[in-house]
Design a protein around this motif. Structure first.
Motif, PDB file in Angstrom:
ATOM      1  N   ASP A 149       0.835  -1.197   0.000  1.00 54.25           N
ATOM      2  CA  ASP A 149       0.000   0.000   0.000  1.00 54.25           C
ATOM      3  C   ASP A 149       0.867   1.242   0.000  1.00 54.25           C
ATOM      4  O   ASP A 149       2.083   1.160   0.173  1.00 54.25           O
ATOM      5  CB  ASP A 149      -0.995   0.011   1.162  1.00 54.25           C
ATOM      6  CG  ASP A 149      -0.346   0.135   2.541  1.00 54.25           C
ATOM      7  OD1 ASP A 149       0.663   0.853   2.673  1.00 54.25           O
ATOM      8  OD2 ASP A 149      -0.862  -0.464   3.482  1.00 54.25           O
ATOM      9  N   THR A 150       0.222   2.373  -0.211  1.00 58.13           N
ATOM     10  CA  THR A 150       0.945   3.653  -0.213  1.00 58.13           C
ATOM     11  C   THR A 150       0.848   4.350   1.133  1.00 58.13           C
ATOM     12  O   THR A 150       1.134   5.524   1.244  1.00 58.13           O
ATOM     13  CB  THR A 150       0.380   4.586  -1.307  1.00 58.13           C
ATOM     14  OG1 THR A 150      -1.024   4.788  -1.079  1.00 58.13           O
ATOM     15  CG2 THR A 150       0.621   4.018  -2.698  1.00 58.13           C
ATOM     16  N   ALA A 151       0.488   3.578   2.166  1.00 57.92           N
ATOM     17  CA  ALA A 151       0.343   4.132   3.518  1.00 57.92           C
ATOM     18  C   ALA A 151       1.340   3.506   4.473  1.00 57.92           C
ATOM     19  O   ALA A 151       1.062   3.342   5.661  1.00 57.92           O
ATOM     20  CB  ALA A 151      -1.087   3.920   4.003  1.00 57.92           C
ATOM     21  N   GLY A 152       2.494   3.117   3.960  1.00 58.08           N
ATOM     22  CA  GLY A 152       3.523   2.558   4.820  1.00 58.08           C
ATOM     23  C   GLY A 152       3.143   1.230   5.462  1.00 58.08           C
ATOM     24  O   GLY A 152       3.594   0.924   6.559  1.00 58.08           O
ATOM     25  N   GLY A 153       2.299   0.454   4.780  1.00 60.66           N
ATOM     26  CA  GLY A 153       1.905  -0.848   5.314  1.00 60.66           C
ATOM     27  C   GLY A 153       0.714  -0.806   6.260  1.00 60.66           C
ATOM     28  O   GLY A 153       0.332  -1.822   6.833  1.00 60.66           O
ATOM     29  N   GLN A 154       0.101   0.338   6.405  1.00 63.10           N
ATOM     30  CA  GLN A 154      -1.025   0.497   7.340  1.00 63.10           C
ATOM     31  C   GLN A 154      -2.208  -0.407   6.969  1.00 63.10           C
ATOM     32  O   GLN A 154      -2.951  -0.844   7.852  1.00 63.10           O
ATOM     33  CB  GLN A 154      -1.455   1.965   7.347  1.00 63.10           C
ATOM     34  CG  GLN A 154      -2.512   2.332   8.340  1.00 63.10           C
ATOM     35  CD  GLN A 154      -2.854   3.794   8.275  1.00 63.10           C
ATOM     36  OE1 GLN A 154      -3.340   4.273   7.258  1.00 63.10           O
ATOM     37  NE2 GLN A 154      -2.583   4.502   9.338  1.00 63.10           N
ATOM     38  N   PHE A 155      -2.389  -0.684   5.682  1.00 64.97           N
ATOM     39  CA  PHE A 155      -3.529  -1.490   5.235  1.00 64.97           C
ATOM     40  C   PHE A 155      -3.165  -2.944   4.947  1.00 64.97           C
ATOM     41  O   PHE A 155      -4.014  -3.706   4.502  1.00 64.97           O
ATOM     42  CB  PHE A 155      -4.137  -0.878   3.968  1.00 64.97           C
ATOM     43  CG  PHE A 155      -4.925   0.371   4.232  1.00 64.97           C
ATOM     44  CD1 PHE A 155      -6.294   0.327   4.408  1.00 64.97           C
ATOM     45  CD2 PHE A 155      -4.288   1.596   4.317  1.00 64.97           C
ATOM     46  CE1 PHE A 155      -7.017   1.477   4.653  1.00 64.97           C
ATOM     47  CE2 PHE A 155      -5.000   2.762   4.544  1.00 64.97           C
ATOM     48  CZ  PHE A 155      -6.376   2.693   4.729  1.00 64.97           C
ATOM     49  N   THR A 156      -1.897  -3.323   5.172  1.00 65.00           N
ATOM     50  CA  THR A 156      -1.486  -4.688   4.822  1.00 65.00           C
ATOM     51  C   THR A 156      -1.230  -5.552   6.038  1.00 65.00           C
ATOM     52  O   THR A 156      -1.139  -5.078   7.126  1.00 65.00           O
ATOM     53  CB  THR A 156      -0.224  -4.662   3.943  1.00 65.00           C
ATOM     54  OG1 THR A 156       0.822  -4.016   4.645  1.00 65.00           O
ATOM     55  CG2 THR A 156      -0.494  -3.952   2.649  1.00 65.00           C
TER      56      THR A 156
END
Length: 80
Positions: A73-80
């Motif tokens: 993700d493009t949120a630094g892994g926040q959604f993975t």
């Protein structure tokens, strides 16, 4: 919606710009209906082009896509 994480995610079956635009509208509408205090994400079937990532970043929406056995993700892994 992942209540424990506060993530609101819309999924689309393509990275075609009209689908991305539809998802943006849906996320903004759903977020408004749910109180607006969510991290927003758009799940796509592949990594989107840089201009799409820029569009989503400007709206504080993370792009999420499959990579191998997991996701990025493009949120630094926040959604993975």
């Amino acid at each position: 919606y992942n209540e424990s994480r506060g993530h609101l995610v819309e999924a689309k079956g393509s990275i075609w710009r009209p689908d991305v635009r539809m998802a943006i509208g849906q996320l903004l509408d759903y977020s408004r209906l749910e109180g607006g205090a969510h991290s927003l994400g758009l799940l796509l079937p592949e990594q989107p082009a840089p201009d799409v990532v820029d569009l989503l970043d400007g709206l504080h929406i993370a792009a999420i896509w499959p990579t191998g056995r997991g996701f990025s993700d493009t949120a630094g892994g926040q959604f993975t």
